[in-house]
Design an enzyme around this catalytic site. Structure first.
Site, PDB file in Angstrom:
ATOM      1  N   ARG A 162      -7.514 -16.149   1.112  1.00 26.86           N
ATOM      2  CA  ARG A 162      -7.610 -15.520   2.430  1.00 26.86           C
ATOM      3  C   ARG A 162      -8.868 -14.638   2.509  1.00 26.86           C
ATOM      4  O   ARG A 162      -9.507 -14.529   3.558  1.00 26.86           O
ATOM      5  CB  ARG A 162      -6.369 -14.660   2.724  1.00 26.86           C
ATOM      6  CG  ARG A 162      -5.031 -15.407   2.791  1.00 26.86           C
ATOM      7  CD  ARG A 162      -4.862 -16.302   3.989  1.00 26.86           C
ATOM      8  NE  ARG A 162      -5.125 -15.669   5.257  1.00 26.86           N
ATOM      9  CZ  ARG A 162      -4.837 -16.223   6.444  1.00 26.86           C
ATOM     10  NH1 ARG A 162      -4.245 -17.406   6.509  1.00 26.86           N
ATOM     11  NH2 ARG A 162      -5.133 -15.613   7.556  1.00 26.86           N
ATOM     12  N   GLU A 180       3.754 -25.611   2.112  1.00 25.90           N
ATOM     13  CA  GLU A 180       2.592 -26.348   2.621  1.00 25.90           C
ATOM     14  C   GLU A 180       2.037 -27.323   1.584  1.00 25.90           C
ATOM     15  O   GLU A 180       1.576 -28.419   1.931  1.00 25.90           O
ATOM     16  CB  GLU A 180       1.515 -25.357   3.069  1.00 25.90           C
ATOM     17  CG  GLU A 180       1.955 -24.551   4.302  1.00 25.90           C
ATOM     18  CD  GLU A 180       0.921 -23.552   4.784  1.00 25.90           C
ATOM     19  OE1 GLU A 180       1.197 -22.870   5.794  1.00 25.90           O
ATOM     20  OE2 GLU A 180      -0.156 -23.435   4.162  1.00 25.90           O
ATOM     21  N   ASN A 225     -12.233 -22.905  13.366  1.00 29.43           N
ATOM     22  CA  ASN A 225     -12.660 -21.890  12.388  1.00 29.43           C
ATOM     23  C   ASN A 225     -12.692 -22.393  10.946  1.00 29.43           C
ATOM     24  O   ASN A 225     -12.546 -21.629  10.004  1.00 29.43           O
ATOM     25  CB  ASN A 225     -11.810 -20.626  12.545  1.00 29.43           C
ATOM     26  CG  ASN A 225     -10.334 -20.891  12.336  1.00 29.43           C
ATOM     27  OD1 ASN A 225      -9.939 -21.999  11.992  1.00 29.43           O
ATOM     28  ND2 ASN A 225      -9.512 -19.878  12.526  1.00 29.43           N
ATOM     29  N   LYS A 232     -11.127 -27.904   7.860  1.00 32.89           N
ATOM     30  CA  LYS A 232     -10.741 -28.406   9.181  1.00 32.89           C
ATOM     31  C   LYS A 232     -11.784 -29.363   9.782  1.00 32.89           C
ATOM     32  O   LYS A 232     -12.913 -29.443   9.305  1.00 32.89           O
ATOM     33  CB  LYS A 232     -10.512 -27.203  10.114  1.00 32.89           C
ATOM     34  CG  LYS A 232      -9.296 -26.342   9.726  1.00 32.89           C
ATOM     35  CD  LYS A 232      -9.079 -25.226  10.757  1.00 32.89           C
ATOM     36  CE  LYS A 232      -7.832 -24.418  10.457  1.00 32.89           C
ATOM     37  NZ  LYS A 232      -7.616 -23.346  11.476  1.00 32.89           N
ATOM     38  N   TYR A 291       1.977 -27.206  11.891  1.00 30.49           N
ATOM     39  CA  TYR A 291       1.789 -25.920  12.568  1.00 30.49           C
ATOM     40  C   TYR A 291       3.005 -25.518  13.417  1.00 30.49           C
ATOM     41  O   TYR A 291       2.873 -24.708  14.345  1.00 30.49           O
ATOM     42  CB  TYR A 291       0.531 -25.953  13.440  1.00 30.49           C
ATOM     43  CG  TYR A 291      -0.749 -25.661  12.675  1.00 30.49           C
ATOM     44  CD1 TYR A 291      -0.970 -24.408  12.095  1.00 30.49           C
ATOM     45  CD2 TYR A 291      -1.749 -26.620  12.547  1.00 30.49           C
ATOM     46  CE1 TYR A 291      -2.143 -24.126  11.400  1.00 30.49           C
ATOM     47  CE2 TYR A 291      -2.929 -26.347  11.849  1.00 30.49           C
ATOM     48  CZ  TYR A 291      -3.116 -25.095  11.292  1.00 30.49           C
ATOM     49  OH  TYR A 291      -4.287 -24.814  10.609  1.00 30.49           O
ATOM     50  N   HIS A 295      -8.126 -23.584   6.859  1.00 23.41           N
ATOM     51  CA  HIS A 295      -6.762 -23.045   6.868  1.00 23.41           C
ATOM     52  C   HIS A 295      -6.449 -22.572   5.455  1.00 23.41           C
ATOM     53  O   HIS A 295      -6.880 -23.202   4.482  1.00 23.41           O
ATOM     54  CB  HIS A 295      -5.745 -24.121   7.266  1.00 23.41           C
ATOM     55  CG  HIS A 295      -4.323 -23.723   6.941  1.00 23.41           C
ATOM     56  ND1 HIS A 295      -3.557 -22.969   7.810  1.00 23.41           N
ATOM     57  CD2 HIS A 295      -3.564 -23.919   5.824  1.00 23.41           C
ATOM     58  CE1 HIS A 295      -2.375 -22.739   7.231  1.00 23.41           C
ATOM     59  NE2 HIS A 295      -2.363 -23.306   6.029  1.00 23.41           N
TER      60      HIS A 295
HETATM   61  P1  ADP Z   1      -5.085 -18.073  10.243  1.00 21.86           P
HETATM   62  O1  ADP Z   1      -5.607 -19.507  10.233  1.00 21.86           O
HETATM   63  O2  ADP Z   1      -6.191 -17.083   9.988  1.00 21.86           O
HETATM   64  O3  ADP Z   1      -3.903 -17.868   9.320  1.00 21.86           O
HETATM   65  P2  ADP Z   1      -3.197 -18.033  12.483  1.00 21.86           P
HETATM   66  O4  ADP Z   1      -2.158 -18.477  11.488  1.00 21.86           O
HETATM   67  O5  ADP Z   1      -2.899 -16.837  13.313  1.00 21.86           O
HETATM   68  O6  ADP Z   1      -4.601 -17.768  11.745  1.00 21.86           O
HETATM   69  O7  ADP Z   1      -3.519 -19.213  13.474  1.00 21.86           O
HETATM   70  C1  ADP Z   1      -3.564 -20.553  13.037  1.00 21.86           C
HETATM   71  C2  ADP Z   1      -4.770 -21.237  13.643  1.00 21.86           C
HETATM   72  O8  ADP Z   1      -4.593 -21.332  15.049  1.00 21.86           O
HETATM   73  C3  ADP Z   1      -6.107 -20.491  13.491  1.00 21.86           C
HETATM   74  O9  ADP Z   1      -6.728 -20.682  12.221  1.00 21.86           O
HETATM   75  C4  ADP Z   1      -6.908 -21.104  14.613  1.00 21.86           C
HETATM   76  O10 ADP Z   1      -7.395 -22.397  14.279  1.00 21.86           O
HETATM   77  C5  ADP Z   1      -5.860 -21.237  15.704  1.00 21.86           C
HETATM   78  N1  ADP Z   1      -5.846 -20.052  16.580  1.00 21.86           N
HETATM   79  C6  ADP Z   1      -5.381 -18.804  16.272  1.00 21.86           C
HETATM   80  N2  ADP Z   1      -5.528 -17.944  17.301  1.00 21.86           N
HETATM   81  C7  ADP Z   1      -6.115 -18.679  18.296  1.00 21.86           C
HETATM   82  C8  ADP Z   1      -6.531 -18.381  19.620  1.00 21.86           C
HETATM   83  N3  ADP Z   1      -6.376 -17.158  20.146  1.00 21.86           N
HETATM   84  N4  ADP Z   1      -7.096 -19.374  20.365  1.00 21.86           N
HETATM   85  C9  ADP Z   1      -7.248 -20.637  19.858  1.00 21.86           C
HETATM   86  N5  ADP Z   1      -6.863 -20.988  18.602  1.00 21.86           N
HETATM   87  C10 ADP Z   1      -6.316 -20.026  17.833  1.00 21.86           C
HETATM   88 MG    MG Z   2      -2.002 -18.742   9.432  1.00 25.34          MG
END
Ligand code: ADP
Ligand code: MG
Length: 140
Positions: A87, A128, A114, A11, A51, A117
């Site tokens: 993961r 994807e 974070n 990212k 997304y 992805h």
């Molecule tokens: P992951 O990436 O671990 O699969 P999710 O699919 O739940 O997590 O969420 C997609 C992305 O959205 C996350 O990686 C993060 O960048 C963002 N995100 C998730 N939860 C939050 C939150 N509470 N506040 C801000 N951004 C978030």
């Molecule tokens: Mg996800």
């Protein structure tokens, strides 16, 4: 266990800090093979489409803006159990909850920024991968 492919994105927060190689090495050290890779700069509309499943969540706007804020590196990772393995290497969404030795523990700045992805199922991985790569770009 079957050989699978999964979609990974390094990212904007990570590409901006020159962490592409460090993160790719963590995948490779875990036994995942990078079988396709490219650096692209998403538009907000492209990030929004990718997304789309999160469209109803409160952080959707922020997420799309972030993903379009700087280049990303999209990669196809291949290996035994690649979806779950990736993961595992990524760590929990919230870096405060991510295990020691994971990408997010090492590098993530926040729950939003974070660093990586990863597809969450084999079915979504196929969708994807097709979003970013043509069959011609997947040479194994
Ligand atoms: P992951 O990436 O671990 O699969 P999710 O699919 O739940 O997590 O969420 C997609 C992305 O959205 C996350 O990686 C993060 O960048 C963002 N995100 C998730 N939860 C939050 C939150 N509470 N506040 C801000 N951004 C978030
Ligand atoms: Mg996800």
């Amino acid at each position: 266990m079957a050989v699978e492919r999964t979609l990974s994105i390094i990212k904007p927060d990570a590409t901006a800090r020159n962490l592409t190689g460090a993160i790719a090495k963590m995948f490779e050290d875990a036994g995942l093979r990078i079988v396709a890779s490219k650096r692209i700069h998403l538009t907000p509309a492209q990030a929004g489409k990718f997304y789309e499943v999160h469209a109803e969540r409160p952080f959707y706007g922020e997420l799309c803006e972030f993903m379009a804020s700087a280049p990303v590196v999209v990669q196809v990772l291949e290996g035994e159990n690649a979806v779950a393995k990736n993961r595992e290497v990524m760590g929990a969404t919230n870096p405060a909850e991510a295990a020691e030795g994971t990408v997010r523990k090492a590098f993530a700045l926040s729950i939003g920024e974070n660093s990586v992805h990863g597809s969450d199922s084999a079915e979504n991985a196929a969708i994807e991968i097709a979003f970013f790569f043509s069959g011609l770009e997947l040479v194994g």
